[in-house]
Design a protein around this motif. Structure first.
Motif, PDB file in Angstrom:
ATOM      1  N   LEU A 268      -9.948   7.423  15.783  1.00  0.00           N
ATOM      2  CA  LEU A 268      -9.302   6.475  14.873  1.00  0.00           C
ATOM      3  C   LEU A 268      -9.928   6.613  13.492  1.00  0.00           C
ATOM      4  CD1 LEU A 268      -7.454   4.046  14.260  1.00  0.00           C
ATOM      5  CD2 LEU A 268      -9.306   2.550  15.079  1.00  0.00           C
ATOM      6  N   ILE A 269      -9.087   6.740  12.479  1.00  0.00           N
ATOM      7  CA  ILE A 269      -9.542   6.824  11.100  1.00  0.00           C
ATOM      8  C   ILE A 269      -8.872   5.712  10.303  1.00  0.00           C
ATOM      9  CG2 ILE A 269      -9.560   8.209   8.997  1.00  0.00           C
ATOM     10  CD1 ILE A 269      -9.711  10.676  10.633  1.00  0.00           C
ATOM     11  N   MET A 270      -9.687   4.823   9.753  1.00  0.00           N
ATOM     12  CA  MET A 270      -9.135   3.758   8.937  1.00  0.00           C
ATOM     13  C   MET A 270      -8.680   4.351   7.607  1.00  0.00           C
ATOM     14  SD  MET A 270      -9.271   1.562  11.149  1.00  0.00           S
ATOM     15  CE  MET A 270      -8.342   0.420  10.117  1.00  0.00           C
ATOM     16  N   LEU A 271      -7.381   4.309   7.370  1.00  0.00           N
ATOM     17  CA  LEU A 271      -6.803   4.999   6.223  1.00  0.00           C
ATOM     18  C   LEU A 271      -5.598   4.240   5.708  1.00  0.00           C
ATOM     19  CD1 LEU A 271      -6.444   7.440   4.342  1.00  0.00           C
ATOM     20  CD2 LEU A 271      -5.345   8.656   6.230  1.00  0.00           C
ATOM     21  N   ASP A 272      -5.713   3.730   4.499  1.00  0.00           N
ATOM     22  CA  ASP A 272      -4.608   3.088   3.799  1.00  0.00           C
ATOM     23  C   ASP A 272      -4.199   4.029   2.685  1.00  0.00           C
ATOM     24  OD1 ASP A 272      -2.959   1.598   2.104  1.00  0.00           O
ATOM     25  OD2 ASP A 272      -4.039  -0.270   2.444  1.00  0.00           O
ATOM     26  N   VAL A 273      -2.984   4.557   2.746  1.00  0.00           N
ATOM     27  CA  VAL A 273      -2.574   5.592   1.802  1.00  0.00           C
ATOM     28  C   VAL A 273      -2.453   5.068   0.378  1.00  0.00           C
ATOM     29  CG1 VAL A 273      -1.384   6.862   3.624  1.00  0.00           C
ATOM     30  CG2 VAL A 273      -0.082   5.286   2.164  1.00  0.00           C
ATOM     31  N   THR A 274      -2.489   3.757   0.191  1.00  0.00           N
ATOM     32  CA  THR A 274      -2.440   3.198  -1.164  1.00  0.00           C
ATOM     33  C   THR A 274      -3.828   2.896  -1.702  1.00  0.00           C
ATOM     34  OG1 THR A 274      -2.279   0.866  -0.474  1.00  0.00           O
ATOM     35  CG2 THR A 274      -0.227   2.123  -0.616  1.00  0.00           C
ATOM     36  N   GLN A 275      -4.867   3.179  -0.915  1.00  0.00           N
ATOM     37  CA  GLN A 275      -6.237   2.892  -1.331  1.00  0.00           C
ATOM     38  C   GLN A 275      -7.037   4.192  -1.389  1.00  0.00           C
ATOM     39  OE1 GLN A 275      -7.265  -0.188  -2.315  1.00  0.00           O
ATOM     40  NE2 GLN A 275      -5.135  -0.831  -1.961  1.00  0.00           N
ATOM     41  N   GLU A 276      -7.311   4.656  -2.607  1.00  0.00           N
ATOM     42  CA  GLU A 276      -7.975   5.943  -2.800  1.00  0.00           C
ATOM     43  C   GLU A 276      -9.319   6.018  -2.092  1.00  0.00           C
ATOM     44  OE1 GLU A 276      -8.435   9.852  -4.154  1.00  0.00           O
ATOM     45  OE2 GLU A 276      -6.668   8.547  -4.183  1.00  0.00           O
ATOM     46  N   ALA A 277     -10.057   4.919  -2.065  1.00  0.00           N
ATOM     47  CA  ALA A 277     -11.381   4.935  -1.434  1.00  0.00           C
ATOM     48  C   ALA A 277     -11.286   5.272   0.047  1.00  0.00           C
ATOM     49  CB  ALA A 277     -12.073   3.589  -1.626  1.00  0.00           C
ATOM     50  N   THR A 278     -10.278   4.742   0.740  1.00  0.00           N
ATOM     51  CA  THR A 278     -10.145   5.033   2.171  1.00  0.00           C
ATOM     52  C   THR A 278      -9.687   6.472   2.403  1.00  0.00           C
ATOM     53  OG1 THR A 278      -7.810   4.348   2.458  1.00  0.00           O
ATOM     54  CG2 THR A 278      -9.482   2.613   2.520  1.00  0.00           C
ATOM     55  N   ILE A 279      -8.893   6.998   1.489  1.00  0.00           N
ATOM     56  CA  ILE A 279      -8.460   8.394   1.603  1.00  0.00           C
ATOM     57  C   ILE A 279      -9.651   9.328   1.467  1.00  0.00           C
ATOM     58  CG2 ILE A 279      -7.056  10.212   0.549  1.00  0.00           C
ATOM     59  CD1 ILE A 279      -5.113   7.993  -0.369  1.00  0.00           C
ATOM     60  N   GLN A 280     -10.477   9.073   0.456  1.00  0.00           N
ATOM     61  CA  GLN A 280     -11.634   9.930   0.234  1.00  0.00           C
ATOM     62  C   GLN A 280     -12.647   9.807   1.366  1.00  0.00           C
ATOM     63  OE1 GLN A 280     -11.798  12.250  -2.028  1.00  0.00           O
ATOM     64  NE2 GLN A 280      -9.810  11.636  -2.869  1.00  0.00           N
ATOM     65  N   GLU A 281     -12.813   8.611   1.895  1.00  0.00           N
ATOM     66  CA  GLU A 281     -13.737   8.419   3.015  1.00  0.00           C
ATOM     67  C   GLU A 281     -13.225   9.156   4.250  1.00  0.00           C
ATOM     68  OE1 GLU A 281     -16.781   7.620   5.414  1.00  0.00           O
ATOM     69  OE2 GLU A 281     -16.716   7.348   3.234  1.00  0.00           O
TER      70      GLU A 281
END
Length: 246
Positions: free
Chosen positions: A60-73
């Motif tokens: 599981l990867i916490m990823l919100d495509v509208t939040q750059e920080a979660t994409i980079q993480e």
């Protein structure tokens, strides 16, 4: 199996609907699923569903495509854990404009559609390209819609001619253009980029179980294109029946 022999597949919006069904089928086929979800509880529930479906390799990867920080993480985590990515499925999508006239539709609604369907997909793609290059030959699959076809929308004989969802349709048309653009830019890196139309599917997104095809049918063209033995193609807009007009 050696680490480099595995197929690592990231699916955005993978916690329900077509995304989850795609994860189940590809996971059962042996791909290692990286399930992108923006909600922790839904993501954990989806992981349990994968286990029940017999999928062994999944994270599981916490990823919100509208939040750059979660994409980079997410990109950093995948790099640290696996060092590569073989398949990126940009599945996350929304439709907030329910056939309201473009004359009165709020710009905020249109922008919200674009934030997920276009900007989100582009942001995730750009962040994952270094990983996809390491996993080449690799694939990017953009889950689009026949409603984003300019040909269909402008053809009086098409069943989509009377459809009018400016934010959703425009954002999917833009995603189609991104598909073409990325396919040309990434061809030298042996990264294929295609758009897929799943069709009207009986999911929460598609209007519930009372309408549309089964979720397995919606996932079918995505699953087929994601398989390692799929015929090579890039820069195409396809569905189960063949090609969709741009």
């Amino acid at each position: 199996m050696d680490l480099m022999d595995k197929i690592y597949t990231l699916i955005t919006g993978g916690d329900k609907g077509i995304g989850l069904e795609t994860a189940k089928e590809l996971g059962r086929a042996g791909q290692h699923i990286l399930l992108g979800a923006r909600n922790q509880a839904r993501g954990e529930a989806a992981m349990k569903a994968l286990r029940r479906a017999g999928v062994i390799g999944a994270d599981l990867i916490m990823l919100d495509v509208t939040q750059e920080a979660t994409i980079q993480e997410a990109a950093r985590w995948i790099t640290a854990q696996f060092g590569q990515l073989n398949v990126l499925i940009n599945n996350a999508g929304i439709a907030l404009d329910h056939h309201e006239s473009p004359v009165t539709m709020p710009l905020a609604t249109i922008r919200a559609d674009f934030e997920v369907n276009f900007f989100g997909a582009v942001a995730v793609t750009q962040a994952m390209i270094p990983l996809l290059r390491k996993g080449a030959p690799a694939k990017i699959i953009n889950v689009s819609s026949e409603m984003g076809s300019l040909t269909n929308a402008s053809d009086p004989h098409s069943r989509f001619y009377r459809g009018n969802a400016l934010g959703y349709q425009s954002s999917k048309a833009a995603l189609n253009m991104a598909t073409i653009s990325f396919s040309k830019a990434l061809a030298p890196d042996h990264i294929a980029v295609n758009a897929v139309n799943p069709g009207h599917t009986a999911t929460d997104f598609g209007g519930g179980t009372a309408s549309g095809q089964a979720v397995t049918a919606g996932a079918a063209p995505i699953v087929a294109l994601s398989r390692s033995d799929a015929p090579h193609m890039t820069g195409k807009f396809i569905e189960t029946a063949g090609q969709v007009p741009w």
